[in-house]
Design a protein around this motif. Structure first.
Motif, PDB file in Angstrom:
ATOM      1  N   ASP A 148      57.378  55.415  39.952  1.00  0.00           N
ATOM      2  CA  ASP A 148      57.126  54.068  39.629  1.00  0.00           C
ATOM      3  C   ASP A 148      57.801  53.257  40.453  1.00  0.00           C
ATOM      4  OD1 ASP A 148      55.564  52.724  37.344  1.00  0.00           O
ATOM      5  OD2 ASP A 148      57.455  51.464  37.356  1.00  0.00           O
ATOM      6  N   LEU A 149      59.059  53.248  40.663  1.00  0.00           N
ATOM      7  CA  LEU A 149      60.011  52.669  41.705  1.00  0.00           C
ATOM      8  C   LEU A 149      59.139  52.667  43.127  1.00  0.00           C
ATOM      9  CD1 LEU A 149      62.036  50.875  42.974  1.00  0.00           C
ATOM     10  CD2 LEU A 149      63.467  53.081  43.203  1.00  0.00           C
ATOM     11  N   VAL A 150      58.789  53.940  43.423  1.00  0.00           N
ATOM     12  CA  VAL A 150      58.261  53.909  44.897  1.00  0.00           C
ATOM     13  C   VAL A 150      56.964  53.158  45.030  1.00  0.00           C
ATOM     14  CG1 VAL A 150      57.268  55.656  46.398  1.00  0.00           C
ATOM     15  CG2 VAL A 150      59.323  56.012  45.286  1.00  0.00           C
ATOM     16  N   ALA A 151      55.960  53.153  44.009  1.00  0.00           N
ATOM     17  CA  ALA A 151      54.927  52.476  43.792  1.00  0.00           C
ATOM     18  C   ALA A 151      55.248  51.067  44.104  1.00  0.00           C
ATOM     19  CB  ALA A 151      54.015  52.675  42.802  1.00  0.00           C
ATOM     20  N   TYR A 152      56.257  50.545  43.415  1.00  0.00           N
ATOM     21  CA  TYR A 152      56.256  49.100  43.569  1.00  0.00           C
ATOM     22  C   TYR A 152      57.153  48.699  44.746  1.00  0.00           C
ATOM     23  CZ  TYR A 152      57.837  44.732  41.643  1.00  0.00           C
ATOM     24  OH  TYR A 152      57.898  43.062  41.352  1.00  0.00           O
ATOM     25  N   TYR A 153      58.017  49.359  45.226  1.00  0.00           N
ATOM     26  CA  TYR A 153      58.652  49.493  46.249  1.00  0.00           C
ATOM     27  C   TYR A 153      57.492  49.177  47.568  1.00  0.00           C
ATOM     28  CZ  TYR A 153      62.418  50.266  50.098  1.00  0.00           C
ATOM     29  OH  TYR A 153      62.961  50.174  51.081  1.00  0.00           O
ATOM     30  N   GLU A 154      56.798  50.031  47.572  1.00  0.00           N
ATOM     31  CA  GLU A 154      55.686  49.963  48.697  1.00  0.00           C
ATOM     32  C   GLU A 154      54.970  48.794  48.527  1.00  0.00           C
ATOM     33  OE1 GLU A 154      55.132  52.233  51.344  1.00  0.00           O
ATOM     34  OE2 GLU A 154      56.961  52.803  50.513  1.00  0.00           O
ATOM     35  N   MET A 155      54.642  48.165  47.494  1.00  0.00           N
ATOM     36  CA  MET A 155      53.799  47.133  47.301  1.00  0.00           C
ATOM     37  C   MET A 155      54.699  45.965  47.770  1.00  0.00           C
ATOM     38  SD  MET A 155      52.718  44.664  44.222  1.00  0.00           S
ATOM     39  CE  MET A 155      54.437  44.523  43.852  1.00  0.00           C
ATOM     40  N   MET A 156      56.065  46.024  47.674  1.00  0.00           N
ATOM     41  CA  MET A 156      56.837  44.997  47.931  1.00  0.00           C
ATOM     42  C   MET A 156      57.102  44.679  49.406  1.00  0.00           C
ATOM     43  SD  MET A 156      57.789  43.136  45.421  1.00  0.00           S
ATOM     44  CE  MET A 156      59.046  42.085  46.493  1.00  0.00           C
ATOM     45  N   LYS A 157      56.886  45.932  50.068  1.00  0.00           N
ATOM     46  CA  LYS A 157      56.574  45.707  51.658  1.00  0.00           C
ATOM     47  C   LYS A 157      55.558  44.854  52.103  1.00  0.00           C
ATOM     48  CE  LYS A 157      58.141  50.500  52.898  1.00  0.00           C
ATOM     49  NZ  LYS A 157      57.754  51.606  53.240  1.00  0.00           N
ATOM     50  N   GLY A 158      54.532  44.779  51.365  1.00  0.00           N
ATOM     51  CA  GLY A 158      53.486  43.794  51.472  1.00  0.00           C
ATOM     52  C   GLY A 158      53.778  42.526  51.396  1.00  0.00           C
ATOM     53  N   VAL A 159      54.245  42.230  50.082  1.00  0.00           N
ATOM     54  CA  VAL A 159      54.698  40.937  49.500  1.00  0.00           C
ATOM     55  C   VAL A 159      55.717  40.441  50.502  1.00  0.00           C
ATOM     56  CG1 VAL A 159      55.892  39.848  47.804  1.00  0.00           C
ATOM     57  CG2 VAL A 159      54.070  41.631  47.143  1.00  0.00           C
ATOM     58  N   TYR A 160      56.549  41.233  51.093  1.00  0.00           N
ATOM     59  CA  TYR A 160      57.545  40.435  51.892  1.00  0.00           C
ATOM     60  C   TYR A 160      56.813  40.070  53.414  1.00  0.00           C
ATOM     61  CZ  TYR A 160      62.041  40.445  49.989  1.00  0.00           C
ATOM     62  OH  TYR A 160      63.349  40.276  49.301  1.00  0.00           O
ATOM     63  N   ALA A 161      55.860  41.076  53.900  1.00  0.00           N
ATOM     64  CA  ALA A 161      55.246  40.651  55.286  1.00  0.00           C
ATOM     65  C   ALA A 161      54.409  39.410  55.098  1.00  0.00           C
ATOM     66  CB  ALA A 161      54.350  41.892  55.403  1.00  0.00           C
ATOM     67  N   ARG A 162      53.771  39.109  53.767  1.00  0.00           N
ATOM     68  CA  ARG A 162      53.297  37.908  53.630  1.00  0.00           C
ATOM     69  C   ARG A 162      54.067  36.867  53.436  1.00  0.00           C
ATOM     70  NH1 ARG A 162      49.876  40.476  50.153  1.00  0.00           N
ATOM     71  NH2 ARG A 162      51.024  39.639  48.193  1.00  0.00           N
ATOM     72  N   VAL A 163      55.266  36.885  52.929  1.00  0.00           N
ATOM     73  CA  VAL A 163      56.340  36.016  53.025  1.00  0.00           C
ATOM     74  C   VAL A 163      56.472  35.441  54.527  1.00  0.00           C
ATOM     75  CG1 VAL A 163      58.631  35.078  52.497  1.00  0.00           C
ATOM     76  CG2 VAL A 163      57.689  36.362  50.738  1.00  0.00           C
ATOM     77  N   PHE A 164      56.820  36.495  55.060  1.00  0.00           N
ATOM     78  CA  PHE A 164      57.247  36.160  56.682  1.00  0.00           C
ATOM     79  C   PHE A 164      56.328  35.550  57.423  1.00  0.00           C
ATOM     80  CE2 PHE A 164      60.366  39.181  55.242  1.00  0.00           C
ATOM     81  CZ  PHE A 164      61.440  38.227  55.106  1.00  0.00           C
ATOM     82  N   GLU A 165      54.924  35.945  56.847  1.00  0.00           N
ATOM     83  CA  GLU A 165      53.443  35.409  57.633  1.00  0.00           C
ATOM     84  C   GLU A 165      53.510  34.029  57.363  1.00  0.00           C
ATOM     85  OE1 GLU A 165      51.516  37.598  59.341  1.00  0.00           O
ATOM     86  OE2 GLU A 165      50.430  35.765  59.998  1.00  0.00           O
ATOM     87  N   ARG A 166      53.692  33.734  56.139  1.00  0.00           N
ATOM     88  CA  ARG A 166      53.537  32.293  55.560  1.00  0.00           C
ATOM     89  C   ARG A 166      54.561  31.456  56.099  1.00  0.00           C
ATOM     90  NH1 ARG A 166      52.304  32.035  49.184  1.00  0.00           N
ATOM     91  NH2 ARG A 166      51.933  29.856  49.846  1.00  0.00           N
ATOM     92  N   VAL A 167      55.587  31.939  56.282  1.00  0.00           N
ATOM     93  CA  VAL A 167      56.768  30.913  57.006  1.00  0.00           C
ATOM     94  C   VAL A 167      56.790  30.798  58.418  1.00  0.00           C
ATOM     95  CG1 VAL A 167      58.294  31.031  54.908  1.00  0.00           C
ATOM     96  CG2 VAL A 167      58.644  32.480  57.100  1.00  0.00           C
ATOM     97  N   GLY A 168      55.601  31.617  58.855  1.00  0.00           N
ATOM     98  CA  GLY A 168      55.439  31.181  60.329  1.00  0.00           C
ATOM     99  C   GLY A 168      56.348  32.267  61.365  1.00  0.00           C
ATOM    100  N   LEU A 169      56.713  33.483  60.622  1.00  0.00           N
ATOM    101  CA  LEU A 169      57.487  34.552  61.365  1.00  0.00           C
ATOM    102  C   LEU A 169      56.805  35.571  61.581  1.00  0.00           C
ATOM    103  CD1 LEU A 169      61.112  33.815  60.152  1.00  0.00           C
ATOM    104  CD2 LEU A 169      60.170  33.088  62.171  1.00  0.00           C
ATOM    105  N   GLY A 170      55.239  35.722  60.886  1.00  0.00           N
ATOM    106  CA  GLY A 170      54.731  36.864  61.412  1.00  0.00           C
ATOM    107  C   GLY A 170      54.630  37.780  62.220  1.00  0.00           C
ATOM    108  N   GLU A 171      54.272  36.846  63.420  1.00  0.00           N
ATOM    109  CA  GLU A 171      54.130  37.660  64.661  1.00  0.00           C
ATOM    110  C   GLU A 171      55.200  38.511  65.345  1.00  0.00           C
ATOM    111  OE1 GLU A 171      52.511  35.359  68.259  1.00  0.00           O
ATOM    112  OE2 GLU A 171      51.458  34.722  66.615  1.00  0.00           O
ATOM    113  N   ARG A 172      56.517  37.770  64.987  1.00  0.00           N
ATOM    114  CA  ARG A 172      57.780  38.591  65.593  1.00  0.00           C
ATOM    115  C   ARG A 172      58.724  39.426  64.569  1.00  0.00           C
ATOM    116  NH1 ARG A 172      60.476  35.859  69.694  1.00  0.00           N
ATOM    117  NH2 ARG A 172      59.283  34.256  70.743  1.00  0.00           N
ATOM    118  N   THR A 173      58.125  39.434  63.313  1.00  0.00           N
ATOM    119  CA  THR A 173      59.074  40.097  62.182  1.00  0.00           C
ATOM    120  C   THR A 173      58.323  41.642  62.106  1.00  0.00           C
ATOM    121  OG1 THR A 173      59.474  38.164  61.517  1.00  0.00           O
ATOM    122  CG2 THR A 173      59.793  39.941  59.748  1.00  0.00           C
TER     123      THR A 173
END
Ligand code: ATP
Ligand code: MG
Length: 415
Positions: free
Chosen positions: A168-193
């Motif tokens: 259950d943790l692993v499934a949530y953790y994997e989803m959070m990778k995508g959530v984090y990527a979206r945060v960095f995308e939205r603040v303008g750092l997506g390309e270099r992160t």
């Protein structure tokens, strides 16, 4: 907002002991003030940016099912002794009061969130869930030379997730990778992160960092161009190929860690005996993950990455204002009236406008506008009035165009 009413002002110089580009620019532009090494005040402009970043993160954490709380900074010593970190954490601030009672100033909140959650979790039916906060952290950082990138007091979003088992943790953790990527995308750092494999995982060999490539970074990472992930140099010793696609073609970059996710397993549940009863009534340890992001670190990283020789450059999503309306020659009442009219019209439509209504030389106003980095600059002067057009400049590209009122309003709405 009228700039004449803004209580802060741009400054000629940053403090002589400030070496970091982010702090120099932010102080000169009046976004932050330095109280002491690693400790900064967010002024009205800086706080607007910080709040925009906070709101993006909040939306994403809520989207991931996180429930927001706010835990205190003053932590009883006993909680930190339970995990042993009272003695082992080098950067822990310890304070004692007149009665001799000792407290820690929270550098992170596992020691607080676990005993908190223990009061509410008893059954498998209470799991899973995640809770998070935006909160000031205190760390006795030795190298406080990176401006707001490495504060001794700084705001972090820290989320903690609680699960019945590893799967259950692993499934949530994997989803959070995508959530984090979206945060960095939205603040303008997506390309270099880059999602970066680092040491410290509990199940797998790895924890994961999000590293933004910039010369201001304090970490060295090896980037795989094939699958856009990276490896932190600290673990490269036994990792010479990409852990994701196994390519051996990695190149070295300097980067800053903007976020970090960890599978904690039962590292903190065990010392606090955080358990639940499964379907058979058997006591099981709760399995945890944690997920951190530094808000000031994101803000400072955006400055390092996008700031140019003229000053700050804000992506629209986190900019303190969408438009900087600069009137030239306030002595001319027609210019002033036209500026006021546009200011009211745009504000009425929900466009956030900073209106430079001050009496100052054009050159000075333009230089300050560039320094502040608001995405669009609109100039109203006798010249533009005569031509019946507005001059609009894109701060990031420097592109200037002359537009009429309808076009201008459309541009503001579009961005
Ligand atoms: P670093 O290796 O840079 O010291 P860390 O591993 O100590 O970071 P964490 O404890 O995982 O960081 O904290 C989560 C996030 O908080 C980091 O990814 C970073 O964005 C932010 N952060 C950590 N330390 C600081 C600091 N001193 N100032 C500002 N932000 C920080
Ligand atoms: Mg650290």
């Amino acid at each position: 907002m009228r700039q004449s009413k803004l209580f802060t002002k741009a400054r000629k110089e940053a403090p002589a002991d400030e070496v970091a580009k982010n702090a120099k620019l932010l102080i000169r532009a009046g976004f932050v003030d330095k109280l002491q090494a690693g400790v900064y005040t967010y002024l009205p402009l800086g706080l607007r940016v910080l709040k925009n970043i906070e709101n993006i993160i909040r939306e994403e954490m809520n989207g991931a099912g996180g429930q927001e709380i706010l835990m205190p900074s003053l932590h009883p010593k006993e909680f930190w002794q339970t995990t042993g970190r009272w003695d082992t954490m080098d950067d822990l601030y310890k304070v004692s009061d007149a009665s001799g009672r000792e407290n820690a100033l929270g550098p992170t909140h596992e020691e607080i969130v676990v005993p908190l959650v223990k009061q509410f979790v008893s059954s498998y039916r209470d799991l899973p869930f995640a809770t998070y906060q935006f909160q000031n952290k205190f760390r006795m950082e030795l190298r406080a030379k990176s401006g707001i990138l490495r504060g001794r007091e700084f705001i972090m979003k820290d989320m903690y997730s609680f699960h019945r088992d590893e799967a259950d943790l692993v499934a949530y953790y994997e989803m959070m990778k995508g959530v984090y990527a979206r945060v960095f995308e939205r603040v303008g750092l997506g390309e270099r992160t880059y999602l970066t494999f680092a040491s410290g995982g509990s199940f797998s060999k790895y924890s994961h960092e999000f590293q933004t490539v910039t010369p201001a970074g304090e970490d060295t990472i090896y980037v795989c161009d094939t699958c856009r992930v990276a490896v932190n140099k600290e673990i490269i010793a036994d990792q010479s190929t990409c852990p994701s696609c196994e390519s051996g073609d990695l190149h070295e970059e300097t980067a800053i860690e903007v976020g970090n996710i960890f599978d904690l397993k039962t590292k903190f549940s065990d010392p606090f005996k955080l358990t639940y009863k499964d379907e058979e009534g058997k006591e099981q340890p709760v399995v945890m993950g944690c997920y951190g992001i530094g808000l000031g670190r994101i803000l400072g990283t955006v400055v390092e990455v996008l700031g140019d020789d003229k000053g700050l450059v804000w992506p629209r999503a986190i900019a303190p204002f969408a438009m900087h309306l600069v009137e030239i020659s306030s002595a001319n009442t027609a210019v002033h009236e036209e500026a006021e009219k546009l200011y009211r019209e745009l504000s009425g439509q929900g466009v956030e406008v900073l209106w430079d209504d001050r009496e100052a030389r054009a050159g000075e106003k333009f230089a300050e506008s560039d320094l502040m980095g608001i995405p669009l600059r609109v100039v109203i002067s006798e010249k533009t009035l005569t031509e019946g057009k507005f001059e609009i400049k894109d701060r990031a590209t420097g592109e200037v165009s002359m537009v009429n009122r309808a076009e201008l309003i459309k541009m503001c709405a579009m961005k």
